[in-house]
Scaffold this motif. Structure first.
Motif, PDB file in Angstrom:
ATOM      1  N   LEU A  35       0.810  -1.216   0.000  1.00 39.87           N
ATOM      2  CA  LEU A  35       0.000   0.000   0.000  1.00 39.87           C
ATOM      3  C   LEU A  35       0.849   1.274   0.000  1.00 39.87           C
ATOM      4  O   LEU A  35       0.325   2.359  -0.259  1.00 39.87           O
ATOM      5  N   TYR A  36       2.130   1.134   0.276  1.00 34.94           N
ATOM      6  CA  TYR A  36       3.008   2.307   0.402  1.00 34.94           C
ATOM      7  C   TYR A  36       3.667   2.627  -0.938  1.00 34.94           C
ATOM      8  O   TYR A  36       3.953   1.731  -1.737  1.00 34.94           O
ATOM      9  N   ASP A  37       3.930   3.891  -1.184  1.00 38.52           N
ATOM     10  CA  ASP A  37       4.610   4.332  -2.408  1.00 38.52           C
ATOM     11  C   ASP A  37       6.086   3.937  -2.323  1.00 38.52           C
ATOM     12  O   ASP A  37       6.836   4.474  -1.485  1.00 38.52           O
ATOM     13  N   VAL A  38       6.503   3.006  -3.166  1.00 34.22           N
ATOM     14  CA  VAL A  38       7.873   2.476  -3.102  1.00 34.22           C
ATOM     15  C   VAL A  38       8.895   3.573  -3.390  1.00 34.22           C
ATOM     16  O   VAL A  38       9.966   3.620  -2.761  1.00 34.22           O
ATOM     17  N   ASP A  39       8.601   4.468  -4.326  1.00 36.53           N
ATOM     18  CA  ASP A  39       9.535   5.550  -4.647  1.00 36.53           C
ATOM     19  C   ASP A  39       9.773   6.455  -3.438  1.00 36.53           C
ATOM     20  O   ASP A  39      10.910   6.881  -3.181  1.00 36.53           O
ATOM     21  N   VAL A  40       8.715   6.737  -2.697  1.00 38.39           N
ATOM     22  CA  VAL A  40       8.848   7.549  -1.486  1.00 38.39           C
ATOM     23  C   VAL A  40       9.691   6.814  -0.453  1.00 38.39           C
ATOM     24  O   VAL A  40      10.534   7.411   0.235  1.00 38.39           O
ATOM     25  N   LEU A  41       9.483   5.505  -0.347  1.00 32.88           N
ATOM     26  CA  LEU A  41      10.245   4.702   0.616  1.00 32.88           C
ATOM     27  C   LEU A  41      11.724   4.677   0.256  1.00 32.88           C
ATOM     28  O   LEU A  41      12.594   4.788   1.135  1.00 32.88           O
ATOM     29  N   ILE A  42      12.038   4.558  -1.029  1.00 29.20           N
ATOM     30  CA  ILE A  42      13.435   4.549  -1.471  1.00 29.20           C
ATOM     31  C   ILE A  42      14.081   5.901  -1.209  1.00 29.20           C
ATOM     32  O   ILE A  42      15.240   5.986  -0.762  1.00 29.20           O
ATOM     33  N   SER A  43      13.356   6.986  -1.463  1.00 28.51           N
ATOM     34  CA  SER A  43      13.887   8.333  -1.195  1.00 28.51           C
ATOM     35  C   SER A  43      14.199   8.503   0.285  1.00 28.51           C
ATOM     36  O   SER A  43      15.207   9.108   0.656  1.00 28.51           O
ATOM     37  N   SER A  44      13.323   7.963   1.126  1.00 26.69           N
ATOM     38  CA  SER A  44      13.566   8.032   2.566  1.00 26.69           C
ATOM     39  C   SER A  44      14.784   7.206   2.964  1.00 26.69           C
ATOM     40  O   SER A  44      15.566   7.601   3.824  1.00 26.69           O
ATOM     41  N   ALA A  45      14.951   6.045   2.312  1.00 25.28           N
ATOM     42  CA  ALA A  45      16.115   5.191   2.610  1.00 25.28           C
ATOM     43  C   ALA A  45      17.419   5.879   2.232  1.00 25.28           C
ATOM     44  O   ALA A  45      18.447   5.703   2.907  1.00 25.28           O
ATOM     45  N   ASP A  46      17.397   6.671   1.164  1.00 25.70           N
ATOM     46  CA  ASP A  46      18.602   7.378   0.717  1.00 25.70           C
ATOM     47  C   ASP A  46      19.126   8.338   1.779  1.00 25.70           C
ATOM     48  O   ASP A  46      20.313   8.681   1.780  1.00 25.70           O
ATOM     49  N   LYS A  47      18.267   8.778   2.665  1.00 25.96           N
ATOM     50  CA  LYS A  47      18.669   9.741   3.690  1.00 25.96           C
ATOM     51  C   LYS A  47      19.246   9.075   4.933  1.00 25.96           C
ATOM     52  O   LYS A  47      19.690   9.751   5.857  1.00 25.96           O
TER      53      LYS A  47
END
Length: 340
Positions: A35-47
């Protein structure tokens, strides 16, 4: 689908650090991840300082989801599989077996839907007893309403409903039947997910003896667990419902089980009643049986409203038993009429 913590042993990248990262985004299960936006999750992981490992964990989850998609099968493949594996379990009632073309089909999900007090639980207990007795297999019974009755099992098995003693030879057949019916009390959807995932692990590990496999999985009732999570405007409840249906069909097909679920009725258009859980759920069961009961005439009616092997729905009526156990009176067949 599964809680993330249950994947850690088999998938090392889904470790406690990755789970904590997901939890900070409200992700606790594979369903939440979908249900979560994978692109948003990856951007968060980059930080994050461990961004590389977190992204590997995300890729690991995506791989797990991809693996759930089974290869395409031709019609010939499906026909051969049906002839070889998808046999029917007798329900213990000749009239119902005739109506269903042999009984509950292995590899399929059958739904028994009906109003309150129409006899759905009695049907489940009868079918469980027959599977444990005639088919010499285990039955997994998920009881969501505190309705499981070992006394009724004893009655259907033709034994005394009193306490079982190891010293009494007469009780040995009943003991064997009861030993093969494994009942769990389930009170929320997440507990059911845990139990179904554990069952899948046990089936894969061949925990059950080859000469006494699990033949039947019963959920009585599935609607009592799903209905409470469908409220509100969010998509989580609907996603969980679809995940339940997917997992039940997956267990039935991959492990050659007959799956039986019960569902209740709700008010529909123009004052008519219809099965609960809506349009999305009705695609889950392969077979839908409507059970109704006329209290004045003591007539119980089984109607096929969906069946992959039948062109027209069919109906069969039975006389209710004098003591309220209508399955004792299934020999009294009144008529068998196709409805096209």
């Amino acid at each position: 689908m599964a809680p993330l913590k249950s994947l850690q042993q088999e998938y090392p990248l889904v470790d406690s650090g990755f789970q904590a990262f997901c939890a900070s985004h409200g992700i606790f299960s594979v369903e939440d991840f979908l249900l979560y936006d994978v692109d948003v999750l990856i951007s968060s992981a980059d930080k994050q300082s461990t961004s590389q490992r977190l992204k590997q964990g995300i890729n690991q989850l995506l791989s797990i989801i991809d693996a759930l998609h089974r290869p395409l099968l031709t019609g010939l493949n499906l026909l051969e599989d049906s002839k070889r594996n998808k046999h029917a379990l007798s329900t213990g009632c000749q009239g119902i077996d005739a109506l269903l073309g042999g009984g509950l089909r292995l590899g399929q999900v059958t739904e028994l839907v009906g109003p309150s007090s129409s006899g759905k639980t009695q049907a489940c207990l009868q079918f469980a007893t027959t599977a444990a007795t005639k088919h010499i297999g285990f039955v997994i019974y998920l009881d969501t309403c505190n309705a499981f009755s070992p006394q009724r099992i004893a009655h259907y098995a033709g034994q005394s409903s009193g306490p079982v003693s190891n010293d009494q030879a007469d009780h040995k057949p009943l003991q064997q039947v009861l030993d093969r019916i494994i009942c769990y009390s389930v009170f929320n959807i997440f507990q059911m997910f845990d139990l179904l995932h554990q069952l899948e692990i046990n089936l894969r590990s061949q925990m059950f003896k080859s000469d006494c496999q699990v033949r039947l999985l019963i959920v009585d009732s599935v609607s009592s667990l799903i209905t409470p999570i469908l409220g509100g405007s969010g998509p989580q409840g609907h996603a969980l419902m679809i995940s339940v249906g997917f997992l039940l069909k997956k267990l039935a097909h991959e492990h050659n089980l007959a799956v039986l679920v019960t569902n209740h009725m709700v008010g529909g258009d123009s004052g008519t009643s219809k099965p609960a859980l809506g349009e999305s759920w009705k695609t889950v069961p392969h077979v839908r049986i409507l059970l109704s009961r006329d209290r004045e005439s003591n007539i119980c009616t089984f109607s096929i409203i969906k069946h992959p092997s039948m062109v027209c729905p069919s109906v069969r009526k039975f006389l209710d038993g004098v003591i309220g156990l209508f399955f004792l009176a299934f020999v009294f067949t009144l008529h068998f009429t196709p409805i096209c």
